[in-house]
Design a protein around this motif. Structure first.
Motif, PDB file in Angstrom:
ATOM      1  N   THR A  11       0.864  -1.185   0.000  1.00  0.00           N
ATOM      2  CA  THR A  11       0.000   0.000   0.000  1.00  0.00           C
ATOM      3  C   THR A  11       0.903   1.238   0.000  1.00  0.00           C
ATOM      4  O   THR A  11       1.950   1.267   0.651  1.00  0.00           O
ATOM      5  CB  THR A  11      -0.936   0.015   1.227  1.00  0.00           C
ATOM      6  N   CYS A  35      -0.474   0.247  -4.613  1.00  0.00           N
ATOM      7  CA  CYS A  35      -1.687   1.053  -4.696  1.00  0.00           C
ATOM      8  C   CYS A  35      -1.451   2.400  -4.032  1.00  0.00           C
ATOM      9  O   CYS A  35      -0.504   2.578  -3.273  1.00  0.00           O
ATOM     10  CB  CYS A  35      -2.873   0.331  -4.058  1.00  0.00           C
ATOM     11  N   ARG A  37      -3.565   6.722  -3.780  1.00  0.00           N
ATOM     12  CA  ARG A  37      -4.702   7.543  -4.208  1.00  0.00           C
ATOM     13  C   ARG A  37      -4.451   8.216  -5.550  1.00  0.00           C
ATOM     14  O   ARG A  37      -5.371   8.480  -6.302  1.00  0.00           O
ATOM     15  CB  ARG A  37      -4.981   8.634  -3.161  1.00  0.00           C
ATOM     16  N   ARG A  55      -3.021  -0.120  -8.724  1.00  0.00           N
ATOM     17  CA  ARG A  55      -4.454   0.019  -8.458  1.00  0.00           C
ATOM     18  C   ARG A  55      -4.658   1.327  -7.682  1.00  0.00           C
ATOM     19  O   ARG A  55      -3.998   1.541  -6.666  1.00  0.00           O
ATOM     20  CB  ARG A  55      -4.901  -1.166  -7.592  1.00  0.00           C
ATOM     21  N   CYS A  57      -6.394   3.343  -5.061  1.00  0.00           N
ATOM     22  CA  CYS A  57      -7.166   2.968  -3.870  1.00  0.00           C
ATOM     23  C   CYS A  57      -6.845   3.926  -2.729  1.00  0.00           C
ATOM     24  O   CYS A  57      -5.677   4.172  -2.436  1.00  0.00           O
ATOM     25  CB  CYS A  57      -6.805   1.532  -3.453  1.00  0.00           C
ATOM     26  N   VAL A  59      -6.832   3.863   0.937  1.00  0.00           N
ATOM     27  CA  VAL A  59      -6.972   2.837   1.978  1.00  0.00           C
ATOM     28  C   VAL A  59      -7.658   3.366   3.241  1.00  0.00           C
ATOM     29  O   VAL A  59      -7.971   2.590   4.140  1.00  0.00           O
ATOM     30  CB  VAL A  59      -5.614   2.172   2.352  1.00  0.00           C
ATOM     31  N   ALA A  64     -13.233   0.870  -0.147  1.00  0.00           N
ATOM     32  CA  ALA A  64     -12.123   0.775  -1.108  1.00  0.00           C
ATOM     33  C   ALA A  64     -11.157  -0.337  -0.696  1.00  0.00           C
ATOM     34  O   ALA A  64     -10.590  -1.027  -1.545  1.00  0.00           O
ATOM     35  CB  ALA A  64     -11.385   2.118  -1.188  1.00  0.00           C
ATOM     36  N   ARG A  65     -10.979  -0.528   0.602  1.00  0.00           N
ATOM     37  CA  ARG A  65     -10.102  -1.624   1.065  1.00  0.00           C
ATOM     38  C   ARG A  65     -10.690  -2.967   0.666  1.00  0.00           C
ATOM     39  O   ARG A  65      -9.985  -3.864   0.180  1.00  0.00           O
ATOM     40  CB  ARG A  65      -9.925  -1.551   2.586  1.00  0.00           C
ATOM     41  N   LEU A  68     -10.272  -3.442  -3.015  1.00  0.00           N
ATOM     42  CA  LEU A  68      -8.859  -3.723  -3.336  1.00  0.00           C
ATOM     43  C   LEU A  68      -8.548  -5.206  -3.121  1.00  0.00           C
ATOM     44  O   LEU A  68      -7.949  -5.861  -3.985  1.00  0.00           O
ATOM     45  CB  LEU A  68      -7.951  -2.859  -2.440  1.00  0.00           C
TER      46      LEU A  68
END
Ligand SMILES: NC(=O)c1ccc[n+]([C@@H]2O[C@H](COP(=O)([O-])OP(=O)(O)OC[C@H]3O[C@@H](n4cnc5c(N)ncnc54)[C@H](OP(=O)(O)O)[C@@H]3O)[C@@H](O)[C@H]2O)c1
Length: 253
Positions: A11, A35, A37, A55, A57, A59, A64-65, A68
């Motif tokens: 992340t 991933c 934003r 991706r 996302c 978090v 969204a989590r 994902l």
């Protein structure tokens, strides 16, 4: 954890520490998914390393989590390593903060809720893999809070506590639980220019990968490595010094 042949979700992997880790995992022969934003930051990362998977996302958003995890397990069923790295830091004084709860709540959601939720969503899957790991990026500030970033420091102490519990719970499952505690590192954390006096990013990341190669479970670097074995008096002194040093440079905080 084995050095190569893993499928790894990082992340916040398009910038800073996450990107430095992504580069090293790729170079060692792993499949890496990142991933974040910002679609443009992810696109830039892919320009540099076309084999990266990305991706968009946020978090901090629970839906969204969940999306994902659904996507990553469908696209990469061999996923065996989760790196909870995404994080943000806000500096504020509690006497001047009563109007900004949503901003601080975002910090809690990104730094604390997200790694816990992603762990819960992925733990069973990881336990089914032949070899797997969860790597949580906390902070030296989990040990010596920076009073100028009170919510940030609390999220990192909380994530460290969760990580310690997780290691016990997952001991028999075969999922390794690794904590990385960066000291101040030269990235854009908190906004450009706030961490320029930190450790050089590449030296720090190389240090962490040396710790991973030694199979360490708690990996500090420089001052945060020393803090891992410090006494309570040394930790209290460190916290006081961080605050005094900050207030010297920011008397109107
Ligand atoms: N640098 C330090 O001095 C230091 C010290 C101790 C611990 N750490 C920890 O190390 C980790 C990485 O920080 P860094 O120094 O590399 O900072 P950074 O350069 O600001 O990078 C943070 C990364 O996290 C992503 N991110 C932030 N909020 C997100 C969200 N809500 N959803 C998805 N991605 C998000 C960002 O991507 P987008 O903006 O595109 O979302 C970016 O890729 C953090 O957990 C931080 O707390 C850093």
């Amino acid at each position: 954890m084995k050095p190569s042949g893993n499928t790894i979700l990082i992340t916040g992997g398009a910038a800073g520490i996450g990107f430095a880790f992504a580069e090293r995992f790729l170079a060692a022969g792993n499949e890496v998914i990142i991933c974040g934003r910002r679609a443009d930051a992810l696109a830039q990362a892919v320009q540099k390393h076309p084999s990266l998977h990305t991706r968009v996302c946020d978090v901090a958003d629970p839906a969204a989590r969940t999306a994902l995890v659904k996507w990553v397990l469908e696209a990469f069923p061999s996923l065996n390593i989760l790196v909870n790295n995404a994080g943000m830091q806000q500096r504020f004084h509690v006497l001047k903060a009563k109007e900004a709860w949503e901003a601080y709540h975002q910090e809690i959601a990104a730094n604390f809720d997200a790694p816990i939720h992603l762990t819960l969503l992925l733990a069973e899957h990881l336990a089914r893999q032949a070899s797997s790991a969860i790597i949580n990026v906390t902070s030296g500030l989990a040990l010596t809070p920076a009073a100028f970033a009170p919510v940030y420091s609390a999220t990192k102490a909380g994530l460290r506590s969760f990580t310690l519990s997780l290691r016990h719970q997952l001991e028999k499952s075969g999922v390794e639980v690794i904590e990385v505690l960066p000291p101040a590192v030269n990235t854009n954390l908190g906004g450009p220019g706030l961490h320029t006096t930190g450790e050089p990013l590449d030296a720090f990341a190389d240090g962490v990968f040396a710790g991973l190669a030694r199979q360490e479970k708690e990996i500090g670097y420089g001052s945060s490595q020393a803090r891992l074995r410090a006494s309570r008096d040394e930790l209290d002194n460190g916290t006081a010094q961080i605050w005094a040093g900050f207030m010297k440079g920011n008397p109107n905080f």
